[in-house]
Design a protein around this motif. Structure first.
Motif, short mmCIF file in Angstrom:
data_model
loop_
_atom_site.label_atom_id
_atom_site.label_comp_id
_atom_site.label_asym_id
_atom_site.label_seq_id
_atom_site.Cartn_x
_atom_site.Cartn_y
_atom_site.Cartn_z
N THR A 127 87.35 156.86 11.38
CA THR A 127 86.91 156.80 12.77
C THR A 127 85.54 157.46 12.93
N HIS A 128 84.93 157.20 14.07
CA HIS A 128 83.63 157.81 14.37
C HIS A 128 83.46 157.83 15.88
N GLU A 129 82.68 158.77 16.35
CA GLU A 129 82.30 158.81 17.75
C GLU A 129 81.59 157.51 18.13
N THR A 130 81.70 157.14 19.39
CA THR A 130 80.96 155.98 19.89
C THR A 130 79.85 156.45 20.83
N MET A 159 86.11 152.73 13.13
CA MET A 159 84.81 152.12 12.93
C MET A 159 84.91 150.60 13.08
N SER A 160 84.02 150.03 13.89
CA SER A 160 84.02 148.58 14.07
C SER A 160 82.59 148.12 14.38
N LYS A 161 82.28 146.93 13.91
CA LYS A 161 80.94 146.37 14.16
C LYS A 161 80.72 146.14 15.65
N SER A 162 81.80 145.76 16.36
CA SER A 162 81.64 145.45 17.78
C SER A 162 81.20 146.67 18.58
N LYS A 163 81.66 147.86 18.21
CA LYS A 163 81.29 149.07 18.93
C LYS A 163 80.19 149.86 18.22
N LYS A 164 79.72 149.31 17.12
CA LYS A 164 78.57 149.85 16.38
C LYS A 164 78.75 151.29 15.90
N ASN A 165 80.00 151.77 15.87
CA ASN A 165 80.21 153.15 15.40
C ASN A 165 80.48 153.16 13.89
N VAL A 166 79.64 152.44 13.16
CA VAL A 166 79.84 152.27 11.72
C VAL A 166 78.79 153.06 10.94
N ILE A 167 79.21 153.48 9.77
CA ILE A 167 78.32 154.14 8.82
C ILE A 167 78.22 153.22 7.61
N ASP A 168 77.01 152.93 7.17
CA ASP A 168 76.79 152.04 6.03
C ASP A 168 77.00 152.82 4.73
N PRO A 169 78.00 152.43 3.91
CA PRO A 169 78.22 153.15 2.65
C PRO A 169 76.99 153.18 1.75
#
Length: 872
Positions: A584-587, A629-639
């Motif tokens: 998970t990540h903050e949005t 983490m989801s692309k739709s909410k952009k709260n993603v970290i690129d490995p």
């Protein structure tokens, strides 16, 4: 050794090439060592890996590397779940072939996974979209067909009238096609089915033996199979007998029959169809029901609606009373008889329906200790235990006893010349419809001939390959309107015939891949002896979202493969199952509601108050909730960015250390930076140790302060870290590694200037074992440290360190000291000390002596090595 900072960007590619050149992780099937098979659910090649992949595959890699260090022949393969609708969508949107898009994504993701340093046997790589894989799937389909495990029949499907395709339940959104937006229709199409329902009882009974699966998953499987003991019950028609003389329902609660207030039919019940003929209102209601789709979950969640048919049936136990017959949108034709009786007081669906249509709500089960005069049902049905009341001859019986009594009562009566009630077992599980009207899937290997009927493709003609020259310009399945692909000669009469244009559900592809990995180059789907030697998978790891269908279908496939000779003596595919939590990540959002990537955010803090601004513009942002983490909410970290900045080992360490693996882990910059600092700390500890070893060749022999304590800490860590990994408690293993690292660093600080020979030996042993124990989690760092310590070979090939049992024995114990039953002090003393020694030590403790005031205690109660109670 250099004391410069450890550089993962330099070291990680180096060790990955060493492992590759040495084929360190390739597995031989004829290796005589004990086998161990660890497998993570293989990914869909969507284009890039995400942090969920990093967590999942890091966990599996720890298990694989640890079991390899324990001397086992470890199979740890990787493949791609590569067929599916997203590739077709990409083809339509990007004007590219699905195959080209898929293989390009595979190449990208393969490189990303390799950069993680995973100990995978890449020589066994498979892709389900490759003919070398799906030709064997087609061969097994033919075997299943010949064994009677496949059927072809008409079935209700969700049909998109614009895209001309069948939609999965999850592709129906508010009654409309997810892509076209068209109102979904329900149609009857001839479909191919795998007969999983034949195995309902076997699949259910075997769940009890899956004792290395999470109980939550086992419960989900039981519920999906849905065994229910009930009664088929005939209601005699009182009004409307020109349509039918009786209505047969299935109920699991015959004990509540005295509380019945209506009967409801499915929209697809034959009586509904007869009643709808010429009835426009009922026809419209049936169409509305169909737009809900076929998903049980969607139907359950929908508002409960009905249409009164005008029919009434006789109440089966209350003379002279009748019940109205409705068509209801929550009754399913494929469960039971497609008809139910409603007892609103004791079923929530029935209660919601009754409240909407002002039907009676009659409680007939009295909760324990409830007042029969005062008990009433409000907005929530009572479904718990109790005794029957308001039910004449059933009054006073418990629920189970009442079920038996009423079953016997109806079994002795007849309607339409049949027993009015028949006890029956039903299962919710239905046969698996595998037909999909789309291009990018495994072709179903059958041929339709008007003369000879439906025939399997001869195995010598497999694989039936997908054509590459397809067009997506027209709606529907490109295989249907391909100019030549579907036109073939009948293998039996030689006349004109056509191929089946449906392709298989992609769940088929993933239902047997674990078996193909055991012999991925074999000329047959499996080599039965080899597959049976490796299977079941010892440890399977993946997301909870696959806890039902994928696992259930895989369990069925194993049984079908056993029945057709592809495996021997094995029923279950996965011995151990672990479902990891999400990442998970903050949005973050702009004030206008636009999602913002974490890489575009600057966070500031003033005390407990945090704020966020956008990089560059300084625009104020809204800090939102912590979510998956989801692309739709952009709260993603690129490995890739994390690996480039911190290294793969740091990412792996953070994924394993921050929380229990079954729980969600929150990605934070502070967390990844902390993992990076620990990596550098280990590197410095090794550097300090090497320096001490180089300058301590003439160390004196005496004065071994702290040696025994350090050796005990080391050996205890080896034992506890191994046990934690075996129990998949990775965060606990990390905590133990932190403890040992702290002990070793403190030892260096205390004795590093002029160590004795014993201290040098204890430090060397401790650091060497530390490096071995971080190897499953941070393999690149450990290889670098191993080499710097002057060890020969790779740490990846080194055995797990041994434990000296004598060093696990504690010589001292801590005893709780009570005075008159209340804890007042504690005493550290030699384990097994005599009563006299313990008594003298207790009475000399300052808090105890102060309370005794010079007097002798009345009594001293001593429980050896545990507790002392002083009675004064």
């Amino acid at each position: 050794m250099s004391v410069e900072r450890y550089n993962p960007r330099e070291k990680e590619p180096h060790w990955q090439k060493v492992w590759q050149d040495r084929k360190s992780f390739e597995v031989a099937n004829d290796d005589p060592r004990e086998r161990y098979y660890v497998l993570e659910m293989f990914p869909y090649p969507s284009g890039r890996i995400h942090m969920g992949h990093v967590r999942n595959y890091s966990m599996g890699d720890v298990v694989a590397r640890y079991q390899r260090a324990k001397g086992k022949n470890v199979l740890h393969p990787m493949g791609w779940d590569a067929f599916g609708l997203p590739a077709e969508n990409a083809a339509i949107e990007r004007k590219v072939a699905p195959g080209a898009w898929t293989y390009q994504n595979i190449a990208t993701m393969r490189d990303q996974l390799k950069s993680m340093g995973l100990s995978l046997d890449w020589s066994r790589e498979i892709a389900t979209c490759d003919p070398s894989y799906y030709q064997h799937q087609q061969a097994m389909f033919i075997d299943f067909l010949e064994a009677g495990l496949v059927s072809r029949k008409k079935s209700k499907v969700n049909w998109d009238p614009v895209d001309h395709t069948v939609l999965a339940n999850e592709q129906v959104i508010d009654g409309r096609g997810w892509r076209s937006g068209a109102l979904v229709e329900q149609r009857e199409l001839t479909q191919w089915f795998l007969k999983i329902s034949d195995f309902s009882e076997d699949l259910l009974a075997a769940i009890d033996g899956l004792d290395e699966w999470p109980e939550k998953v086992r419960t989900m499987q039981r519920n999906w199979i849905g065994k229910s003991e009930g009664l088929r019950l005939l209601f005699e028609v009182a009004e409307g007998a020109n349509y039918a003389t009786s209505v047969e329902v299935f109920t699991t609660r015959p004990d509540t029959i005295f509380g019945a207030s209506f009967v409801a039919l499915s929209a697809d019940h034959p009586l509904t169809t007869a009643l709808a003929a010429g009835n426009d209102e009922l026809t419209a209601f049936v169409e509305e029901c169909h737009r809900l789709g076929t998903a049980t979950e969607a139907i359950e969640k929908a508002e409960k609606k009905g249409y009164f048919t005008g029919l009434r049936v006789k109440h089966p136990v209350l003379e002279g009373e009748t019940l109205p017959v409705y068509v209801a949108n929550f009754v399913l034709m494929d469960y039971g008889t497609g008809a139910i009786f409603g007892c609103p007081a004791h079923d929530q669906r029935d209660l919601d329906f009754a409240r909407k249509y002002d039907l009676p709500v009659i409680p007939v089960v009295l909760p324990p200790d409830a007042d029969p005069e005062a008990f009433a049902v409000g907005e929530e049905a009572y479904t718990g235990p109790g005794s029957i009341y308001h039910s004449q001859f059933l009054d006073g019986l418990a629920v189970d006893a009442a079920k038996k009594e009423i079953a016997a009562y109806f079994g002795a009566r007849t309607v339409d010349g049949r027993p009015q009630g028949v006890v029956e077992t039903n299962y919710r599980l239905r046969d698996w419809g595998i037909s999909r009207q789309r291009y990018w899937g495994c072709p179903i290997p059958v041929i339709h001939c008007e003369v000879c009927g439906t025939l399997p493709v001869p195995k010598k003609d497999l694989p039936v390959r997908l054509p590459e020259d397809v067009s997506f310009d027209k709606p529907g399945n490109p295989l249907d309107h391909h100019p030549s692909w579907k036109h073939v000669n009948c293998p039996q009469c030689g006349g004109a015939a056509r191929r089946e244009t449906d392709t298989m559900d992609t769940f088929v592809d993933s239902s047997w891949y674990y078996a193909r990995f055991t012999s991925p180059q074999a000329a047959t789907p499996t080599e039965p002896a080899v597959a049976s030697a490796w299977l079941p998978v010892d440890q399977y790891i993946g997301g909870i979202e696959h806890a039902i269908l994928h696992l259930l279908y895989s369990r069925f496939f194993m049984r079908a493969m056993k029945a057709t000779g592809h495996v021997v003596g094995i029923d279950e595919p996965f011995k151990g199952l672990f479902t990891q939590g999400m990442v998970t990540h903050e949005t973050y959002k702009t004030t206008t509601g636009e999602w913002v990537l974490p890489s575009e955010v600057i966070l500031e803090a003033s005390g407990d108050i945090r704020s966020a601004k956008r990089v560059g513009s300084g625009e104020d942002l809204v800090i939102g909730s912590i979510e998956k983490m989801s692309k739709s909410k952009k709260n993603v970290i690129d490995p890739d960015e994390i690996v480039a900045t911190y290294g793969a080992d740091t990412a792996r360490w953070f994924m394993l250390s921050d929380s229990p693996p079954e729980r969600d882990v929150q990605w934070t910059e502070a967390g990844i930076e902390g993992a990076s600092r620990f990596q550098q700390r280990v590197w410095k500890l090794v550097a300090d140790t090497v320096a001490i070893l180089e300058h301590s060749k003439d160390a004196v022999a005496q004065g071994d302060d702290g040696v025994l304590a350090l050796r005990k800490a080391t050996h205890r860590a080896v034992k506890e870290i191994g046990e934690a990994i075996e129990g998949l408690r990775f965060n606990r293993a990390v905590a133990q590694i932190y403890e040992l690292t702290n002990a070793l660093a403190k030892f260096v600080q205390s004795y590093g200037d002029k160590p004795t020979a014993g201290q040098v030996a204890a430090l060397s042993e401790g650091v060497e074992r530390l490096v071995q124990m971080i190897a499953p989690m941070m393999p690149h760092l450990s290889e670098t440290c191993w080499a710097e310590l002057g060890k020969h070979g790779l740490v990846a090939d080194a055995p797990w360190p041994a434990v000296e049992p004598a060093l696990l024995v504690d010589d001292e114990v801590v005893i709780a000291i009570q005075v008159n039953g209340k804890r007042r002090a504690e005493l550290t003393i030699a384990k097994g000390a005599s009563r006299e020694t313990v008594e003298a030590a207790v009475l000399s403790l300052e808090p105890i002596a102060r309370m005794l005031e010079g007097n002798a205690p009345k009594k001293l109660i001593i429980v050896p090595d545990r507790i002392v109670n002083v009675v004064i």
